[in-house]
Design an enzyme around this catalytic site. Structure first.
Site, PDB file in Angstrom:
ATOM      1  N   GLN A  45      31.863  13.437 -58.191  1.00 23.30           N
ATOM      2  CA  GLN A  45      31.879  11.996 -58.451  1.00 23.30           C
ATOM      3  C   GLN A  45      30.742  11.683 -59.432  1.00 23.30           C
ATOM      4  OE1 GLN A  45      30.448   9.714 -55.181  1.00 23.30           O
ATOM      5  NE2 GLN A  45      31.517   7.844 -55.749  1.00 23.30           N
TER       6      GLN A  45
ATOM      7  N   SER B 113      26.894   7.292 -60.415  1.00 22.95           N
ATOM      8  CA  SER B 113      25.515   6.810 -60.539  1.00 22.95           C
ATOM      9  C   SER B 113      24.897   7.205 -61.871  1.00 22.95           C
ATOM     10  CB  SER B 113      24.661   7.390 -59.416  1.00 22.95           C
ATOM     11  OG  SER B 113      25.226   7.093 -58.178  1.00 22.95           O
TER      12      SER B 113
ATOM     13  N   GLU C  68      35.124   5.512 -49.550  1.00 21.96           N
ATOM     14  CA  GLU C  68      33.923   6.319 -49.388  1.00 21.96           C
ATOM     15  C   GLU C  68      33.100   5.843 -48.193  1.00 21.96           C
ATOM     16  OE1 GLU C  68      31.341   6.379 -52.805  1.00 21.96           O
ATOM     17  OE2 GLU C  68      30.331   8.177 -52.078  1.00 21.96           O
TER      18      GLU C  68
ATOM     19  N   SER D  11      26.947  15.051 -56.490  1.00 19.62           N
ATOM     20  CA  SER D  11      26.985  16.096 -55.458  1.00 19.62           C
ATOM     21  C   SER D  11      27.832  17.283 -55.910  1.00 19.62           C
ATOM     22  CB  SER D  11      27.571  15.544 -54.154  1.00 19.62           C
ATOM     23  OG  SER D  11      26.730  14.567 -53.619  1.00 19.62           O
TER      24      SER D  11
ATOM     25  N   ASN E 298      22.252   1.411 -47.257  1.00 16.44           N
ATOM     26  CA  ASN E 298      22.511   0.523 -46.117  1.00 16.44           C
ATOM     27  C   ASN E 298      21.972  -0.892 -46.353  1.00 16.44           C
ATOM     28  OD1 ASN E 298      23.781   2.663 -45.019  1.00 16.44           O
ATOM     29  ND2 ASN E 298      22.562   2.755 -43.149  1.00 16.44           N
ATOM     30  N   GLU E 299      20.929  -1.017 -47.179  1.00 18.09           N
ATOM     31  CA  GLU E 299      20.449  -2.374 -47.485  1.00 18.09           C
ATOM     32  C   GLU E 299      21.576  -3.164 -48.175  1.00 18.09           C
ATOM     33  OE1 GLU E 299      18.802   0.385 -48.290  1.00 18.09           O
ATOM     34  OE2 GLU E 299      16.939   0.263 -47.143  1.00 18.09           O
TER      35      GLU E 299
HETATM   36  C1  LIG Z   1      22.693  13.107 -50.973  1.00 18.98           C
HETATM   37  C2  LIG Z   1      23.203  12.166 -52.021  1.00 18.98           C
HETATM   38  C3  LIG Z   1      24.413  12.440 -52.636  1.00 18.98           C
HETATM   39  C4  LIG Z   1      24.882  11.595 -53.651  1.00 18.98           C
HETATM   40  N1  LIG Z   1      26.041  11.945 -54.271  1.00 18.98           N
HETATM   41  C5  LIG Z   1      26.473  11.175 -55.305  1.00 18.98           C
HETATM   42  C6  LIG Z   1      27.640  11.583 -56.036  1.00 18.98           C
HETATM   43  O1  LIG Z   1      28.269  12.602 -55.739  1.00 18.98           O
HETATM   44  N2  LIG Z   1      28.015  10.834 -57.088  1.00 18.98           N
HETATM   45  C7  LIG Z   1      27.348   9.693 -57.453  1.00 18.98           C
HETATM   46  O2  LIG Z   1      27.770   9.043 -58.398  1.00 18.98           O
HETATM   47  N3  LIG Z   1      26.245   9.270 -56.782  1.00 18.98           N
HETATM   48  C8  LIG Z   1      25.789   9.999 -55.720  1.00 18.98           C
HETATM   49  N4  LIG Z   1      24.651   9.635 -55.041  1.00 18.98           N
HETATM   50  C9  LIG Z   1      23.903   8.463 -55.496  1.00 18.98           C
HETATM   51  C10 LIG Z   1      23.935   7.277 -54.552  1.00 18.98           C
HETATM   52  O3  LIG Z   1      25.181   6.647 -54.566  1.00 18.98           O
HETATM   53  C11 LIG Z   1      22.784   6.364 -54.966  1.00 18.98           C
HETATM   54  O4  LIG Z   1      21.588   7.032 -54.617  1.00 18.98           O
HETATM   55  C12 LIG Z   1      22.827   5.003 -54.299  1.00 18.98           C
HETATM   56  O5  LIG Z   1      23.910   4.261 -54.773  1.00 18.98           O
HETATM   57  C13 LIG Z   1      21.519   4.218 -54.523  1.00 18.98           C
HETATM   58  O6  LIG Z   1      21.214   4.136 -55.869  1.00 18.98           O
HETATM   59  P1  LIG Z   1      19.758   4.547 -56.423  1.00 18.98           P
HETATM   60  O7  LIG Z   1      19.424   5.894 -55.866  1.00 18.98           O
HETATM   61  O8  LIG Z   1      19.762   4.348 -57.894  1.00 18.98           O
HETATM   62  O9  LIG Z   1      18.750   3.545 -55.729  1.00 18.98           O
HETATM   63  P2  LIG Z   1      18.440   2.032 -56.190  1.00 18.98           P
HETATM   64  O10 LIG Z   1      19.704   1.313 -56.439  1.00 18.98           O
HETATM   65  O11 LIG Z   1      17.420   2.077 -57.276  1.00 18.98           O
HETATM   66  O12 LIG Z   1      17.777   1.448 -54.858  1.00 18.98           O
HETATM   67  C14 LIG Z   1      16.437   1.782 -54.444  1.00 18.98           C
HETATM   68  C15 LIG Z   1      16.169   1.030 -53.137  1.00 18.98           C
HETATM   69  O13 LIG Z   1      16.202  -0.386 -53.376  1.00 18.98           O
HETATM   70  C16 LIG Z   1      17.173  -1.011 -52.520  1.00 18.98           C
HETATM   71  N5  LIG Z   1      17.876  -2.078 -53.234  1.00 18.98           N
HETATM   72  C17 LIG Z   1      18.372  -2.014 -54.497  1.00 18.98           C
HETATM   73  N6  LIG Z   1      18.982  -3.179 -54.803  1.00 18.98           N
HETATM   74  C18 LIG Z   1      18.872  -3.989 -53.706  1.00 18.98           C
HETATM   75  C19 LIG Z   1      19.319  -5.306 -53.388  1.00 18.98           C
HETATM   76  N7  LIG Z   1      20.006  -6.047 -54.253  1.00 18.98           N
HETATM   77  N8  LIG Z   1      19.049  -5.791 -52.154  1.00 18.98           N
HETATM   78  C20 LIG Z   1      18.365  -5.060 -51.234  1.00 18.98           C
HETATM   79  N9  LIG Z   1      17.911  -3.801 -51.481  1.00 18.98           N
HETATM   80  C21 LIG Z   1      18.165  -3.282 -52.689  1.00 18.98           C
HETATM   81  C22 LIG Z   1      18.141   0.092 -52.159  1.00 18.98           C
HETATM   82  O14 LIG Z   1      18.840  -0.193 -50.970  1.00 18.98           O
HETATM   83  C23 LIG Z   1      17.215   1.299 -52.057  1.00 18.98           C
HETATM   84  O15 LIG Z   1      16.607   1.333 -50.787  1.00 18.98           O
HETATM   85  C24 LIG Z   1      24.147  10.446 -54.023  1.00 18.98           C
HETATM   86  C25 LIG Z   1      22.937  10.160 -53.378  1.00 18.98           C
HETATM   87  C26 LIG Z   1      22.459  11.010 -52.404  1.00 18.98           C
HETATM   88  C27 LIG Z   1      21.143  10.661 -51.742  1.00 18.98           C
END
Ligand SMILES: Cc1cc2nc3c(=O)[nH]c(=O)nc-3n(C[C@H](O)[C@H](O)[C@H](O)COP(=O)(O)OP(=O)(O)OC[C@H]3O[C@@H](n4cnc5c(N)ncnc54)[C@H](O)[C@@H]3O)c2cc1C
Length: 379
Positions: A125, A128, A244, A160, A360-361
Protein backbone atom coordinates in the site's frame (compact mmCIF):
# COMPACT_ATOMS: atom_id res chain seq x y z
CA UNK A 1 -30.26 -11.29 16.09
CA UNK A 2 -29.73 -15.04 15.78
CA UNK A 3 -26.20 -15.93 16.85
CA UNK A 4 -26.39 -19.64 16.03
CA UNK A 5 -24.64 -20.91 12.92
CA UNK A 6 -26.42 -23.32 10.57
CA UNK A 7 -25.33 -26.98 10.28
CA UNK A 8 -23.90 -26.11 6.83
CA UNK A 9 -21.81 -23.32 8.38
CA UNK A 10 -20.60 -25.67 11.10
CA UNK A 11 -19.68 -28.24 8.42
CA UNK A 12 -17.67 -25.51 6.67
CA UNK A 13 -15.92 -24.73 9.94
CA UNK A 14 -15.07 -28.41 10.42
CA UNK A 15 -13.65 -28.63 6.88
CA UNK A 16 -11.46 -25.58 7.49
CA UNK A 17 -10.23 -26.99 10.78
CA UNK A 18 -9.37 -30.33 9.22
CA UNK A 19 -7.48 -28.72 6.35
CA UNK A 20 -5.52 -26.47 8.67
CA UNK A 21 -4.72 -29.36 10.96
CA UNK A 22 -3.19 -31.22 8.02
CA UNK A 23 -1.36 -28.25 6.47
CA UNK A 24 -0.26 -25.61 9.01
CA UNK A 25 3.54 -25.83 9.23
CA UNK A 26 4.64 -27.55 12.46
CA UNK A 27 7.41 -25.01 13.08
CA UNK A 28 6.56 -21.30 12.72
CA UNK A 29 7.77 -19.73 9.45
CA UNK A 30 10.49 -17.08 9.70
CA UNK A 31 9.13 -13.50 10.00
CA UNK A 32 7.41 -12.25 6.85
CA UNK A 33 9.31 -8.99 7.33
CA UNK A 34 12.54 -10.72 6.22
CA UNK A 35 13.49 -11.85 2.72
CA UNK A 36 13.57 -15.50 3.68
CA UNK A 37 10.29 -15.28 5.60
CA UNK A 38 8.62 -13.34 2.80
CA UNK A 39 9.47 -16.16 0.37
CA UNK A 40 8.26 -18.82 2.82
CA UNK A 41 4.99 -16.97 3.36
CA UNK A 42 4.56 -16.53 -0.39
CA UNK A 43 4.82 -20.32 -0.74
CA UNK A 44 2.25 -20.70 2.05
CA UNK A 45 -0.14 -18.41 0.11
CA UNK A 46 0.27 -20.74 -2.88
CA UNK A 47 -0.50 -23.77 -0.69
CA UNK A 48 -3.64 -22.11 0.66
CA UNK A 49 -4.69 -21.12 -2.85
CA UNK A 50 -4.15 -24.60 -4.28
CA UNK A 51 -7.11 -25.79 -2.18
CA UNK A 52 -8.93 -22.47 -2.54
CA UNK A 53 -8.53 -21.39 1.08
CA UNK A 54 -6.63 -18.17 0.45
CA UNK A 55 -9.63 -15.94 -0.32
CA UNK A 56 -12.74 -17.88 0.69
CA UNK A 57 -15.17 -14.98 0.35
CA UNK A 58 -14.12 -14.00 -3.19
CA UNK A 59 -16.07 -15.13 -6.24
CA UNK A 60 -14.93 -18.57 -7.41
CA UNK A 61 -13.89 -17.25 -10.83
CA UNK A 62 -11.03 -15.38 -9.15
CA UNK A 63 -9.94 -18.25 -6.89
CA UNK A 64 -12.39 -17.92 -4.00
CA UNK A 65 -15.26 -20.06 -2.73
CA UNK A 66 -18.12 -17.54 -2.81
CA UNK A 67 -18.35 -18.28 0.89
CA UNK A 68 -19.86 -14.96 2.01
CA UNK A 69 -18.86 -12.74 4.88
CA UNK A 70 -19.98 -14.90 7.80
CA UNK A 71 -18.06 -17.93 6.61
CA UNK A 72 -15.04 -15.73 6.06
CA UNK A 73 -15.30 -14.81 9.75
CA UNK A 74 -15.55 -18.49 10.67
CA UNK A 75 -12.57 -19.24 8.47
CA UNK A 76 -10.54 -16.54 10.21
CA UNK A 77 -11.44 -17.85 13.67
CA UNK A 78 -10.18 -21.29 12.75
CA UNK A 79 -7.16 -19.89 10.94
CA UNK A 80 -5.83 -17.92 13.90
CA UNK A 81 -6.84 -20.58 16.43
CA UNK A 82 -4.64 -23.00 14.46
CA UNK A 83 -1.73 -20.54 14.81
CA UNK A 84 -1.40 -20.47 11.02
CA UNK A 85 1.17 -18.11 9.41
CA UNK A 86 0.50 -14.36 9.08
CA UNK A 87 -0.80 -13.42 5.63
CA UNK A 88 1.89 -11.80 3.52
CA UNK A 89 -0.66 -11.03 0.80
CA UNK A 90 -2.98 -9.17 3.16
CA UNK A 91 -2.64 -5.64 1.75
CA UNK A 92 -3.67 -6.84 -1.67
CA UNK A 93 -6.26 -9.32 -0.48
CA UNK A 94 -7.91 -7.15 2.13
CA UNK A 95 -7.47 -3.64 0.75
CA UNK A 96 -6.96 -3.62 -3.00
CA UNK A 97 -9.21 -6.58 -3.84
CA UNK A 98 -12.40 -5.17 -2.25
CA UNK A 99 -11.62 -1.88 -4.03
CA UNK A 100 -11.32 -3.64 -7.38
CA UNK A 101 -14.43 -5.69 -6.73
CA UNK A 102 -16.40 -2.47 -6.13
CA UNK A 103 -14.69 0.05 -8.41
CA UNK A 104 -12.43 -1.84 -10.85
CA UNK A 105 -13.23 -3.04 -14.35
CA UNK A 106 -13.87 -6.68 -15.17
CA UNK A 107 -10.59 -6.69 -17.12
CA UNK A 108 -8.71 -5.50 -14.00
CA UNK A 109 -10.36 -8.07 -11.76
CA UNK A 110 -9.62 -10.96 -14.15
CA UNK A 111 -6.00 -9.84 -14.60
CA UNK A 112 -5.13 -8.88 -11.04
CA UNK A 113 -7.11 -11.03 -8.61
CA UNK A 114 -6.04 -14.63 -9.50
CA UNK A 115 -2.26 -13.95 -9.21
CA UNK A 116 -2.97 -12.04 -5.99
CA UNK A 117 -4.92 -14.98 -4.56
CA UNK A 118 -1.99 -17.39 -4.90
CA UNK A 119 0.80 -15.05 -3.80
CA UNK A 120 2.35 -14.83 -7.26
CA UNK A 121 1.94 -11.03 -7.10
CA UNK A 122 2.16 -9.45 -3.65
CA UNK A 123 0.97 -5.89 -3.19
CA UNK A 124 2.10 -2.99 -1.03
CA UNK A 125 0.00 0.00 0.00
CA UNK A 126 1.61 3.28 -1.12
CA UNK A 127 -0.57 5.95 0.45
CA UNK A 128 1.45 7.74 3.11
CA UNK A 129 3.98 10.43 2.27
CA UNK A 130 6.44 12.30 4.50
CA UNK A 131 3.98 15.22 4.78
CA UNK A 132 0.78 13.26 4.29
CA UNK A 133 -0.10 10.69 6.95
CA UNK A 134 -3.14 11.60 9.01
CA UNK A 135 -3.83 14.43 6.60
CA UNK A 136 -3.66 12.15 3.58
CA UNK A 137 -5.38 14.67 1.33
CA UNK A 138 -2.28 16.86 1.45
CA UNK A 139 -0.34 14.29 -0.58
CA UNK A 140 1.97 15.66 -3.26
CA UNK A 141 3.15 12.74 -5.39
CA UNK A 142 1.81 13.49 -8.81
CA UNK A 143 0.49 11.71 -11.86
CA UNK A 144 1.05 13.56 -15.13
CA UNK A 145 -0.79 12.59 -18.29
CA UNK A 146 1.28 11.04 -21.08
CA UNK A 147 0.57 8.96 -24.18
CA UNK A 148 -1.49 5.93 -23.14
CA UNK A 149 -1.06 6.48 -19.43
CA UNK A 150 0.49 8.48 -16.60
CA UNK A 151 3.93 9.35 -15.25
CA UNK A 152 4.25 9.11 -11.44
CA UNK A 153 6.74 11.26 -9.55
CA UNK A 154 7.15 11.78 -5.80
CA UNK A 155 7.86 10.00 -2.53
CA UNK A 156 5.76 7.50 -0.61
CA UNK A 157 6.69 6.25 2.84
CA UNK A 158 5.87 3.68 5.59
CA UNK A 159 5.01 1.06 3.02
CA UNK A 160 4.67 -2.32 4.75
CA UNK A 161 6.73 -5.08 3.16
CA UNK A 162 7.39 -2.96 0.05
CA UNK A 163 11.07 -4.00 0.12
CA UNK A 164 10.02 -7.46 -1.10
CA UNK A 165 6.58 -6.90 -2.64
CA UNK A 166 5.92 -6.86 -6.39
CA UNK A 167 3.42 -4.08 -6.99
CA UNK A 168 1.79 -1.19 -5.15
CA UNK A 169 -1.42 0.84 -5.18
CA UNK A 170 -1.70 4.47 -4.19
CA UNK A 171 -3.19 7.90 -4.67
CA UNK A 172 -1.58 10.57 -6.82
CA UNK A 173 -2.33 14.21 -7.53
CA UNK A 174 -3.40 14.37 -11.15
CA UNK A 175 -4.93 17.86 -11.08
CA UNK A 176 -2.80 20.29 -9.06
CA UNK A 177 -5.31 23.08 -9.77
CA UNK A 178 -8.32 21.32 -8.23
CA UNK A 179 -10.30 23.55 -5.86
CA UNK A 180 -9.89 21.32 -2.77
CA UNK A 181 -7.08 18.99 -1.65
CA UNK A 182 -9.13 15.81 -1.88
CA UNK A 183 -10.18 16.58 -5.43
CA UNK A 184 -8.02 15.87 -8.47
CA UNK A 185 -6.55 12.67 -7.02
CA UNK A 186 -6.21 9.49 -9.06
CA UNK A 187 -6.00 5.93 -7.74
CA UNK A 188 -3.27 3.98 -9.59
CA UNK A 189 -1.44 0.67 -9.47
CA UNK A 190 2.23 0.35 -10.39
CA UNK A 191 5.08 -2.15 -10.42
CA UNK A 192 7.73 -1.80 -7.73
CA UNK A 193 10.25 -3.03 -10.30
CA UNK A 194 9.34 -0.47 -13.01
CA UNK A 195 12.06 1.87 -14.31
CA UNK A 196 12.11 5.00 -12.13
CA UNK A 197 11.16 3.24 -8.87
CA UNK A 198 13.67 3.17 -5.98
CA UNK A 199 12.69 1.18 -2.90
CA UNK A 200 14.63 1.99 0.27
CA UNK A 201 14.07 -0.02 3.47
CA UNK A 202 13.28 1.89 6.70
CA UNK A 203 14.60 0.42 9.94
CA UNK A 204 11.82 -0.73 12.27
CA UNK A 205 12.02 -1.14 16.02
CA UNK A 206 12.45 -4.88 15.54
CA UNK A 207 15.21 -4.39 12.95
CA UNK A 208 13.40 -6.37 10.23
CA UNK A 209 14.09 -4.96 6.74
CA UNK A 210 10.77 -5.17 4.84
CA UNK A 211 9.25 -1.75 5.70
CA UNK A 212 10.20 0.79 3.01
CA UNK A 213 9.91 4.19 1.43
CA UNK A 214 9.48 4.59 -2.32
CA UNK A 215 10.96 7.20 -4.62
CA UNK A 216 9.23 7.55 -7.97
CA UNK A 217 10.76 9.34 -10.91
CA UNK A 218 8.48 9.51 -13.97
CA UNK A 219 7.28 5.95 -13.53
CA UNK A 220 5.03 5.01 -16.45
CA UNK A 221 1.63 3.50 -15.63
CA UNK A 222 -0.69 2.49 -18.48
CA UNK A 223 -4.32 3.65 -18.50
CA UNK A 224 -5.55 0.17 -17.63
CA UNK A 225 -3.94 0.51 -14.19
CA UNK A 226 -6.11 3.45 -13.14
CA UNK A 227 -8.87 2.40 -10.72
CA UNK A 228 -12.12 4.26 -11.29
CA UNK A 229 -12.21 7.63 -12.97
CA UNK A 230 -9.06 9.79 -13.04
CA UNK A 231 -9.44 12.65 -10.55
CA UNK A 232 -12.01 10.75 -8.44
CA UNK A 233 -9.60 8.66 -6.37
CA UNK A 234 -10.48 10.06 -2.94
CA UNK A 235 -13.91 8.50 -2.70
CA UNK A 236 -12.52 5.12 -3.70
CA UNK A 237 -9.66 5.43 -1.23
CA UNK A 238 -12.09 6.16 1.59
CA UNK A 239 -13.94 2.92 0.82
CA UNK A 240 -10.57 1.13 1.04
CA UNK A 241 -9.85 2.83 4.36
CA UNK A 242 -13.16 1.54 5.76
CA UNK A 243 -11.99 -1.98 4.97
CA UNK A 244 -8.62 -1.33 6.52
CA UNK A 245 -9.94 -0.02 9.82
CA UNK A 246 -12.85 -2.34 10.06
CA UNK A 247 -13.39 -5.99 9.96
CA UNK A 248 -11.45 -7.00 6.87
CA UNK A 249 -8.02 -6.14 8.24
CA UNK A 250 -8.56 -7.35 11.75
CA UNK A 251 -11.06 -10.14 12.01
CA UNK A 252 -11.82 -11.05 15.63
CA UNK A 253 -10.26 -14.48 15.09
CA UNK A 254 -6.77 -13.23 15.75
CA UNK A 255 -7.66 -11.47 19.03
CA UNK A 256 -9.67 -14.44 20.26
CA UNK A 257 -6.65 -16.64 19.55
CA UNK A 258 -4.28 -14.19 21.29
CA UNK A 259 -6.58 -13.88 24.32
CA UNK A 260 -6.71 -17.67 24.62
CA UNK A 261 -2.90 -17.86 24.39
CA UNK A 262 -2.72 -15.26 27.14
CA UNK A 263 -5.08 -17.29 29.31
CA UNK A 264 -2.94 -20.42 28.73
CA UNK A 265 0.17 -18.48 29.68
CA UNK A 266 -1.50 -17.23 32.86
CA UNK A 267 -2.55 -20.77 33.82
CA UNK A 268 0.90 -22.14 33.07
CA UNK A 269 2.47 -19.52 35.32
CA UNK A 270 0.32 -20.65 38.25
CA UNK A 271 -2.65 -18.27 37.75
CA UNK A 272 -1.14 -15.22 39.48
CA UNK A 273 -3.95 -13.30 41.17
CA UNK A 274 -2.35 -9.96 40.29
CA UNK A 275 -3.05 -10.48 36.57
CA UNK A 276 -6.39 -12.25 36.82
CA UNK A 277 -8.54 -9.22 36.06
CA UNK A 278 -6.41 -8.15 33.11
CA UNK A 279 -6.53 -11.64 31.60
CA UNK A 280 -10.30 -11.71 32.11
CA UNK A 281 -10.58 -8.25 30.49
CA UNK A 282 -8.65 -9.50 27.46
CA UNK A 283 -10.94 -12.52 27.08
CA UNK A 284 -14.05 -10.37 27.49
CA UNK A 285 -12.67 -7.74 25.10
CA UNK A 286 -11.94 -10.31 22.40
CA UNK A 287 -15.40 -11.81 22.75
CA UNK A 288 -17.02 -8.35 22.72
CA UNK A 289 -15.12 -7.51 19.55
CA UNK A 290 -16.29 -10.77 18.01
CA UNK A 291 -19.93 -9.94 18.76
CA UNK A 292 -19.50 -6.36 17.58
CA UNK A 293 -18.05 -7.71 14.34
CA UNK A 294 -20.94 -10.12 13.84
CA UNK A 295 -23.28 -7.16 14.26
CA UNK A 296 -21.25 -5.12 11.72
CA UNK A 297 -21.24 -8.08 9.31
CA UNK A 298 -24.98 -8.49 9.52
CA UNK A 299 -25.41 -4.77 8.77
CA UNK A 300 -23.19 -5.18 5.70
CA UNK A 301 -25.20 -8.23 4.64
CA UNK A 302 -28.32 -6.07 4.89
CA UNK A 303 -26.76 -3.79 2.29
CA UNK A 304 -25.45 -1.04 4.58
CA UNK A 305 -21.95 0.41 4.22
CA UNK A 306 -19.16 0.01 6.78
CA UNK A 307 -19.26 3.79 7.40
CA UNK A 308 -17.66 5.65 10.32
CA UNK A 309 -18.43 2.70 12.64
CA UNK A 310 -15.24 1.12 11.30
CA UNK A 311 -13.34 3.75 13.34
CA UNK A 312 -14.82 2.18 16.49
CA UNK A 313 -13.45 -1.20 15.39
CA UNK A 314 -10.04 0.31 14.74
CA UNK A 315 -9.72 1.89 18.19
CA UNK A 316 -11.11 -1.20 19.90
CA UNK A 317 -8.91 -3.86 18.26
CA UNK A 318 -5.71 -1.86 18.47
CA UNK A 319 -6.13 -1.03 22.17
CA UNK A 320 -7.24 -4.56 23.00
CA UNK A 321 -4.19 -6.00 21.24
CA UNK A 322 -1.83 -3.68 23.04
CA UNK A 323 -3.33 -4.33 26.50
CA UNK A 324 -3.26 -8.05 25.86
CA UNK A 325 0.43 -8.05 24.93
CA UNK A 326 1.38 -5.74 27.79
CA UNK A 327 -0.31 -8.17 30.18
CA UNK A 328 1.61 -11.10 28.69
CA UNK A 329 4.94 -9.29 29.04
CA UNK A 330 4.15 -8.26 32.63
CA UNK A 331 3.33 -11.88 33.39
CA UNK A 332 6.58 -13.10 31.87
CA UNK A 333 8.69 -10.40 33.53
CA UNK A 334 12.27 -10.06 32.28
CA UNK A 335 11.91 -13.56 30.80
CA UNK A 336 9.49 -12.14 28.22
CA UNK A 337 12.25 -10.58 26.22
CA UNK A 338 14.85 -13.28 26.77
CA UNK A 339 13.00 -16.57 26.61
CA UNK A 340 12.09 -18.38 23.45
CA UNK A 341 8.54 -17.03 23.13
CA UNK A 342 7.17 -14.74 20.46
CA UNK A 343 5.28 -12.48 22.91
CA UNK A 344 7.94 -9.75 22.76
CA UNK A 345 7.95 -9.72 18.96
CA UNK A 346 4.17 -9.60 18.81
CA UNK A 347 4.17 -6.83 21.44
CA UNK A 348 6.41 -4.65 19.29
CA UNK A 349 3.98 -5.05 16.41
CA UNK A 350 0.99 -4.33 18.69
CA UNK A 351 2.66 -1.00 19.57
CA UNK A 352 2.07 0.09 15.97
CA UNK A 353 -1.65 -0.79 16.03
CA UNK A 354 -2.81 2.63 17.29
CA UNK A 355 -0.84 4.24 14.41
CA UNK A 356 -1.31 2.35 11.17
CA UNK A 357 -4.62 2.26 9.32
CA UNK A 358 -5.13 5.84 10.57
CA UNK A 359 -4.06 6.88 14.08
CA UNK A 360 -6.44 6.44 16.99
CA UNK A 361 -6.51 10.19 17.64
CA UNK A 362 -7.94 10.65 14.16
CA UNK A 363 -10.36 7.75 14.64
CA UNK A 364 -11.59 9.34 17.88
CA UNK A 365 -12.22 12.59 16.01
CA UNK A 366 -14.26 10.68 13.42
CA UNK A 367 -16.25 8.93 16.15
CA UNK A 368 -16.87 12.22 17.95
CA UNK A 369 -17.94 14.13 14.88
CA UNK A 370 -19.67 11.59 12.68
CA UNK A 371 -21.11 9.10 15.16
CA UNK A 372 -21.75 11.26 18.21
CA UNK A 373 -22.51 14.46 16.31
CA UNK A 374 -20.13 16.53 18.47
CA UNK A 375 -18.81 19.81 17.11
CA UNK A 376 -15.62 19.73 15.04
CA UNK A 377 -12.46 19.90 17.18
CA UNK A 378 -9.95 22.70 16.75
CA UNK A 379 -7.22 21.54 14.36
C1 LIG B 1 3.67 -0.45 11.31
C2 LIG B 1 3.14 0.55 10.32
C3 LIG B 1 2.79 0.11 9.05
C4 LIG B 1 2.32 1.03 8.11
N1 LIG B 1 2.06 0.56 6.86
C5 LIG B 1 1.68 1.46 5.90
C6 LIG B 1 1.49 1.00 4.56
O1 LIG B 1 1.65 -0.18 4.24
N2 LIG B 1 1.17 1.91 3.62
C7 LIG B 1 0.98 3.24 3.93
O2 LIG B 1 0.65 4.00 3.03
N3 LIG B 1 1.14 3.71 5.19
C8 LIG B 1 1.50 2.84 6.18
N4 LIG B 1 1.72 3.28 7.47
C9 LIG B 1 1.60 4.71 7.75
C10 LIG B 1 0.42 5.09 8.63
O3 LIG B 1 -0.78 5.00 7.94
C11 LIG B 1 0.72 6.49 9.16
O4 LIG B 1 1.79 6.36 10.08
C12 LIG B 1 -0.47 7.13 9.85
O5 LIG B 1 -1.47 7.43 8.92
C13 LIG B 1 -0.07 8.41 10.61
O6 LIG B 1 0.60 9.29 9.77
P1 LIG B 1 2.02 9.93 10.19
O7 LIG B 1 2.91 8.81 10.63
O8 LIG B 1 2.46 10.82 9.09
O9 LIG B 1 1.73 10.77 11.50
P2 LIG B 1 1.11 12.26 11.56
O10 LIG B 1 -0.08 12.34 10.69
O11 LIG B 1 2.21 13.23 11.35
O12 LIG B 1 0.62 12.31 13.08
C14 LIG B 1 1.54 12.46 14.19
C15 LIG B 1 0.70 12.47 15.47
O13 LIG B 1 -0.17 13.62 15.47
C16 LIG B 1 -1.54 13.21 15.61
N5 LIG B 1 -2.41 14.04 14.78
C17 LIG B 1 -2.19 14.40 13.49
N6 LIG B 1 -3.23 15.14 13.05
C18 LIG B 1 -4.13 15.23 14.08
C19 LIG B 1 -5.41 15.84 14.24
N7 LIG B 1 -6.00 16.51 13.25
N8 LIG B 1 -6.04 15.69 15.42
C20 LIG B 1 -5.48 15.00 16.45
N9 LIG B 1 -4.26 14.40 16.36
C21 LIG B 1 -3.61 14.52 15.20
C22 LIG B 1 -1.57 11.78 15.13
O14 LIG B 1 -2.67 11.07 15.65
C23 LIG B 1 -0.22 11.26 15.61
O15 LIG B 1 -0.30 10.87 16.96
C24 LIG B 1 2.18 2.39 8.44
C25 LIG B 1 2.51 2.83 9.74
C26 LIG B 1 3.00 1.93 10.66
C27 LIG B 1 3.35 2.44 12.04
Amino acid sequence: MDLAFSPADEAFRAEVREWLHAHVPRAPLPSLETEEGFAAHRAWEAELAADRWSVVNWPSRYGGRDSGLLRWLLFEEEYWAADAPGRVGQNGIQLLAPTLLDHGTEEQRARILPPMACGEVIWAQAWSEPEAGSDLASLRARAVRTDGGWLLTGQKTWSSRAAFADRAFGLFRSDPDAARPHQGLTYLMFSLRAPGVTVRPIARLDGKPAFAELFLDEVFVPDEDVIGEPGRGWRIAMATAGNERGLMLRSPGRFLASARRLEELWRRLGRPASARDRVADALIGARAYQLFTYAAASRLLDGEEAGPESSLNKVFWSELDLALHETALDLLGPEGEMADTDWAERYVFALAGPLYAGTNEIQRDIIAERLLGLPKGRR
